[in-house]
Design an enzyme around this catalytic site. Sequence first.
Site, PDB file in Angstrom:
ATOM      1  N   GLU A   1      30.919  38.170  37.326  1.00  0.00           N
ATOM      2  CA  GLU A   1      31.439  38.365  38.700  1.00  0.00           C
ATOM      3  C   GLU A   1      30.281  38.586  39.662  1.00  0.00           C
ATOM      4  OE1 GLU A   1      34.643  41.236  38.897  1.00  0.00           O
ATOM      5  OE2 GLU A   1      35.318  40.773  36.877  1.00  0.00           O
TER       6      GLU A   1
ATOM      7  N   GLU B   1      37.156  46.985  32.165  1.00  0.00           N
ATOM      8  CA  GLU B   1      36.852  48.295  32.770  1.00  0.00           C
ATOM      9  C   GLU B   1      37.511  49.475  32.045  1.00  0.00           C
ATOM     10  OE1 GLU B   1      37.916  47.801  36.898  1.00  0.00           O
ATOM     11  OE2 GLU B   1      36.368  46.292  37.223  1.00  0.00           O
TER      12      GLU B   1
HETATM   13  C1  GLA Z   1      36.817  43.845  39.459  1.00  0.00           C
HETATM   14  C2  GLA Z   1      37.777  42.921  38.736  1.00  0.00           C
HETATM   15  C3  GLA Z   1      37.931  41.612  39.466  1.00  0.00           C
HETATM   16  C4  GLA Z   1      38.093  41.804  40.956  1.00  0.00           C
HETATM   17  C5  GLA Z   1      36.969  42.641  41.490  1.00  0.00           C
HETATM   18  C6  GLA Z   1      37.093  42.878  42.967  1.00  0.00           C
HETATM   19  O1  GLA Z   1      35.527  43.545  39.274  1.00  0.00           O
HETATM   20  O2  GLA Z   1      37.378  42.652  37.420  1.00  0.00           O
HETATM   21  O3  GLA Z   1      39.048  40.937  38.963  1.00  0.00           O
HETATM   22  O4  GLA Z   1      39.333  42.411  41.220  1.00  0.00           O
HETATM   23  O5  GLA Z   1      37.007  43.897  40.848  1.00  0.00           O
HETATM   24  O6  GLA Z   1      37.491  41.785  43.656  1.00  0.00           O
END
Ligand code: GLA
Length: 333
Positions: A243, A136
């Site tokens: 994710e 990020e």
């Molecule tokens: C982001 C992070 C993850 C997690 C999510 C929320 O996407 O990369 O590690 O913390 O937020 O759970």
Amino acid sequence: MSSDQQVVSLCDAYKDYFPIGAAVSSRCIHTHRDLLLRHFCSVTATNEMKFSSIHPDEGSYQFVLADSIVEFAEANDMLIRGHTLVWHQQTPERVFIDSDGASASRDLLLSRMRDHIETVVSRYKGRVYCWDVVNEAIDDKGSDYLRPSKWLQIIGPDYIEKAFEYAHAVDPDALLFYNDYNAVAPYKREKIMRLITELQQKGIPIHGIGLQGHWNIYWPSVDEIRYALDDYARLGLTIQITELDLSVFAYGDTRIDLTEPTSEMMELQAKRYEELFRLFREYKGVISGVTFWGIADDVTWLHNFPVRGRRDWPLLFDCEHQPKESFYRVARF
Ligand code: GLA
């Protein structure tokens, strides 16, 4: 459909495509063990490998919980995705402060980052097959490019390339990823493309891009994801969905009164999961992994986020660990 025993394993269903993974905690490798072993062949530690968990104090590393996940995965022949080395969240404030309480210098922060990366990557060398090296780093605002994190403010934009170089030097066989959310949205995609292109032009060892996939049952469209996959594939990197979860709420929906999802929500979610995995299968040449951010709807970060007091039902298995219609649409094709 009857019991889970008669249900095809997700990993088996996708063995000719890509490994199917799940984010796990050191607790849910016990509480969700059966589902994990039956359906998933890759794990990511939800929090246990993040800076504040694994390296809470200067010079003090806490490997016990991360080790338990790695050992569980190894004992069951699962892949391990490492997550994450450099991020603006879940990193102790002390990392950015010197011994006088002032802001750390560039050299001090770089040496701390290097120590962290070298220690963590070397501990899991040859065991963790890929790392989200930087998470990020792109800003969400308009044309602003990099997120104004402490990493950026103190070290400068080259903190990103240094992180990849340090990780590669320790484990040259590990696949190194840049990972981000909203990565298929055009405003962000262009900035991520720019970042990766710049890294590649400098010869930085980067091998993959992680699209987090925190999506919902209305957004993004399959076409938007397809466009992003085409664009990123042109960079020659491997792509992973890192994710994945599909909230049943649209952005801006703040209802908190639901104690269970409506049948319309579940039908829409099933349709979306079906379309998404059809797309992922089509792109199996560039997608090398799909990881869900959780296992079953009883444990998800979306309970209480982004709306306090609200439950959500974003995964393929319900709160009783039974397959949902969404599961069948992904597993049967
Ligand atoms: C982001 C992070 C993850 C997690 C999510 C929320 O996407 O990369 O590690 O913390 O937020 O759970």
